[in-house]
Design a protein around this motif. Sequence first.
Motif, PDB file in Angstrom:
ATOM      1  N   LYS A  83      51.795  37.221  27.267  1.00 39.53           N
ATOM      2  CA  LYS A  83      50.799  36.976  28.318  1.00 39.53           C
ATOM      3  C   LYS A  83      50.452  38.269  29.038  1.00 39.53           C
ATOM      4  N   GLU A  86      48.008  40.124  27.081  1.00 43.25           N
ATOM      5  CA  GLU A  86      46.708  39.462  27.113  1.00 43.25           C
ATOM      6  C   GLU A  86      45.979  39.713  28.430  1.00 43.25           C
ATOM      7  N   VAL A  90      42.302  41.399  28.722  1.00 44.49           N
ATOM      8  CA  VAL A  90      41.119  40.773  29.305  1.00 44.49           C
ATOM      9  C   VAL A  90      40.562  41.631  30.419  1.00 44.49           C
ATOM     10  N   LEU A  93      38.590  44.285  29.146  1.00 41.03           N
ATOM     11  CA  LEU A  93      37.312  43.814  28.623  1.00 41.03           C
ATOM     12  C   LEU A  93      36.311  43.546  29.746  1.00 41.03           C
ATOM     13  N   ARG A  97      32.871  46.867  32.541  1.00 36.76           N
ATOM     14  CA  ARG A  97      31.472  46.447  32.670  1.00 36.76           C
ATOM     15  C   ARG A  97      31.149  46.063  34.106  1.00 36.76           C
ATOM     16  N   GLN A 150      28.795  39.337  40.976  1.00 44.52           N
ATOM     17  CA  GLN A 150      29.114  38.413  39.890  1.00 44.52           C
ATOM     18  C   GLN A 150      30.289  37.566  40.346  1.00 44.52           C
ATOM     19  N   THR A 152      31.369  34.757  39.523  1.00 41.07           N
ATOM     20  CA  THR A 152      32.159  34.141  38.455  1.00 41.07           C
ATOM     21  C   THR A 152      33.190  35.117  37.901  1.00 41.07           C
ATOM     22  N   ILE A 153      32.738  36.332  37.632  1.00 44.32           N
ATOM     23  CA  ILE A 153      33.681  37.339  37.152  1.00 44.32           C
ATOM     24  C   ILE A 153      34.700  37.673  38.234  1.00 44.32           C
ATOM     25  N   ARG A 163      48.094  37.734  38.589  1.00 46.34           N
ATOM     26  CA  ARG A 163      49.061  37.711  37.496  1.00 46.34           C
ATOM     27  C   ARG A 163      49.554  39.124  37.186  1.00 46.34           C
TER      28      ARG A 163
ATOM     29  N   GLU B  86      25.346  33.443  35.719  1.00 42.84           N
ATOM     30  CA  GLU B  86      26.613  34.162  35.655  1.00 42.84           C
ATOM     31  C   GLU B  86      27.500  33.639  34.538  1.00 42.84           C
ATOM     32  N   VAL B  87      27.572  32.319  34.422  1.00 39.81           N
ATOM     33  CA  VAL B  87      28.455  31.743  33.412  1.00 39.81           C
ATOM     34  C   VAL B  87      28.058  32.241  32.024  1.00 39.81           C
ATOM     35  N   GLU B  89      26.366  34.910  31.326  1.00 40.57           N
ATOM     36  CA  GLU B  89      26.600  36.356  31.221  1.00 40.57           C
ATOM     37  C   GLU B  89      28.064  36.639  30.884  1.00 40.57           C
ATOM     38  N   VAL B  90      28.973  35.906  31.521  1.00 43.45           N
ATOM     39  CA  VAL B  90      30.388  36.138  31.226  1.00 43.45           C
ATOM     40  C   VAL B  90      30.694  35.728  29.794  1.00 43.45           C
ATOM     41  N   LEU B  93      29.775  38.241  27.492  1.00 42.81           N
ATOM     42  CA  LEU B  93      30.674  39.395  27.551  1.00 42.81           C
ATOM     43  C   LEU B  93      31.972  39.116  26.802  1.00 42.81           C
ATOM     44  N   LEU B  94      32.473  37.897  26.910  1.00 41.03           N
ATOM     45  CA  LEU B  94      33.795  37.591  26.364  1.00 41.03           C
ATOM     46  C   LEU B  94      33.757  37.130  24.910  1.00 41.03           C
ATOM     47  N   ARG B  97      33.344  39.506  21.453  1.00 42.49           N
ATOM     48  CA  ARG B  97      34.560  40.226  21.124  1.00 42.49           C
ATOM     49  C   ARG B  97      35.635  39.282  20.609  1.00 42.49           C
ATOM     50  N   GLN B 150      44.374  34.640  21.565  1.00 41.32           N
ATOM     51  CA  GLN B 150      44.275  35.156  22.928  1.00 41.32           C
ATOM     52  C   GLN B 150      44.234  33.969  23.874  1.00 41.32           C
ATOM     53  N   GLN B 151      45.401  33.446  24.174  1.00 37.41           N
ATOM     54  CA  GLN B 151      45.453  32.237  24.978  1.00 37.41           C
ATOM     55  C   GLN B 151      44.766  32.434  26.322  1.00 37.41           C
ATOM     56  N   THR B 152      44.935  33.608  26.887  1.00 37.55           N
ATOM     57  CA  THR B 152      44.350  33.868  28.198  1.00 37.55           C
ATOM     58  C   THR B 152      42.831  33.768  28.138  1.00 37.55           C
ATOM     59  N   ILE B 153      42.248  34.405  27.146  1.00 39.02           N
ATOM     60  CA  ILE B 153      40.792  34.312  27.001  1.00 39.02           C
ATOM     61  C   ILE B 153      40.386  32.882  26.673  1.00 39.02           C
ATOM     62  N   ASP B 155      41.749  30.163  27.613  1.00 39.62           N
ATOM     63  CA  ASP B 155      41.755  29.386  28.850  1.00 39.62           C
ATOM     64  C   ASP B 155      40.474  29.614  29.635  1.00 39.62           C
ATOM     65  N   ILE B 156      40.099  30.875  29.754  1.00 38.39           N
ATOM     66  CA  ILE B 156      38.902  31.196  30.520  1.00 38.39           C
ATOM     67  C   ILE B 156      37.678  30.582  29.858  1.00 38.39           C
ATOM     68  N   LEU B 160      34.692  27.879  31.052  1.00 40.53           N
ATOM     69  CA  LEU B 160      33.290  28.289  31.009  1.00 40.53           C
ATOM     70  C   LEU B 160      32.476  27.313  30.163  1.00 40.53           C
ATOM     71  N   ARG B 163      31.786  24.261  32.202  1.00 41.66           N
ATOM     72  CA  ARG B 163      30.696  24.500  33.143  1.00 41.66           C
ATOM     73  C   ARG B 163      29.368  24.598  32.411  1.00 41.66           C
TER      74      ARG B 163
END
Lengths: 236, 236
Positions: A83, A86, A90, A93, A97, A150, A152-153, A163, B86-87, B89-90, B93-94, B97, B150-153, B155-156, B160, B163
């Motif tokens: 974790k 990770e 993130v 990443l 930006r 932003q 949301t970000i 974390r 925003e959602v 856009e993120v 971005l995510l 990759r 990538q569990q963290t990503i 989750d995010i 998203l 939403r």
Amino acid sequence: MTLTTAKSVAANATANTIAQALSRAIHEHRLAPGTKLGEDELSDIYGVSRTIVRTALQSLAHQQIVEIKRNRGAFVAQPSLAKAQEVFEVRELLEPRTARAAALHATPADIALLKDHITQEHAAMDAGESGRALYLSGKFHLEIARMAKQQTIADIINVLIARSSLIIALYWRRESALCESQAHHALINAIGDNNGALSEELMQSHLVDLHSALNLKELPAVEQDLRAMLLGDAKP
Amino acid sequence: MTLTTAKSVAANATANTIAQALSRAIHEHRLAPGTKLGEDELSDIYGVSRTIVRTALQSLAHQQIVEIKRNRGAFVAQPSLAKAQEVFEVRELLEPRTARAAALHATPADIALLKDHITQEHAAMDAGESGRALYLSGKFHLEIARMAKQQTIADIINVLIARSSLIIALYWRRESALCESQAHHALINAIGDNNGALSEELMQSHLVDLHSALNLKELPAVEQDLRAMLLGDAKP
DNA sequence: GCGCACAATATTGTATGCAATATGCGGATG
DNA sequence: CATCCGCATATTGCATACAATATTGTGCGC
């Protein structure tokens, strides 16, 4: 480490108040990973019922800075090595930006705010309040995300920073005690100059620096928490 | 739109069960943005106490797919136009990759899973279950994130996507009724070929397509919820 | 007839009591 | 003497009762 304070605090605490207080305590490393957060204990401290405490703990659990084990209670989280990797990946990443965007939107008032942050951070460091310095350092990153307009970000980065604080508590290696304020200072300048490209680059390398200052060698993943506890005594 | 069902469901529901059920209903557009989620109503339906329902709602509130207004109750969220931007856009971005990473890790079993997803998606579409198709479409994206290890990503992205479903419910324009399964199909092929660069590019353009299929012109932000409700009856 | 104030109602917020479960201790037993 | 089992205790899980607050309906005065 105990939670009990000398005097009980005012009883007007709401769930968010408590969550923020705990979050900050964790940020500042006053609460170590693995610390048990008993419901009765907290409700005594804050003068509210367990109901309120529970919602606060659940809120922190959603951010993964607290882990709730069924019928066992809530504990300050202990992110695994995986974790930890990770989280920083993130951040690497997202944040560069975001720094670029912040540079484009930055107003003089924003720059002043960031500089003030740095000043406070230095003051805390000089006063030996390293926990507070770490907290402010996190807030610095959050402030940049906020400047990028932003939300949301910013929300995402907010929990990643929390974390990160736990990860630093667990995996920071003393050898690399380099203070990071130079990096922050350079970032401010780039943002103040509305230099998006440079801001992005500086943020990137700053995060890579942080990441590499962590002790993220391979450890057996199973029972890693237990191992982490034991390793502390195993060295000498 | 009402929540009341003919028969009350089994009483063994836990907070997570309820949260998942509600989340899915929102995903599938069976619960429209703005719908009130009364505590008593839900506790009747699921045969549990309000305590459980509350923790479920708080969980969804943390994902911002439900909004809790103090002393007013919980409502299915109505992301503003700004949040909608925003959602996506993120996500842009995510996810590209992440798709690249997924392409590198993909096993034949993963590919089979994705193809199965597509099949189910088509089946749902053909059966006229557009809500279920939308849900599966979201799951497809989530599955890719999971494959990227990538569990963290993941989750995010998971929140998203949830939403995004609300955003689609609010801002989708009928004119652009293009079905997106071709895009998903092309993505599978790229991932199956372990072609990271192409996967990233396809994901990027897929998200841009989605984004541009939204009706994100300026609308009066004030009382936009009420306006949305009324517009439905205003057509004929 | 219209508007405003007040009361009735419904719904959420909070506290507390009881039930369920895990933990730790002590005695019994091999 | 070590080990295992069962009970005592402490803590969390859940439900419910009561309090606080928003909303809605009613009636009065204008």
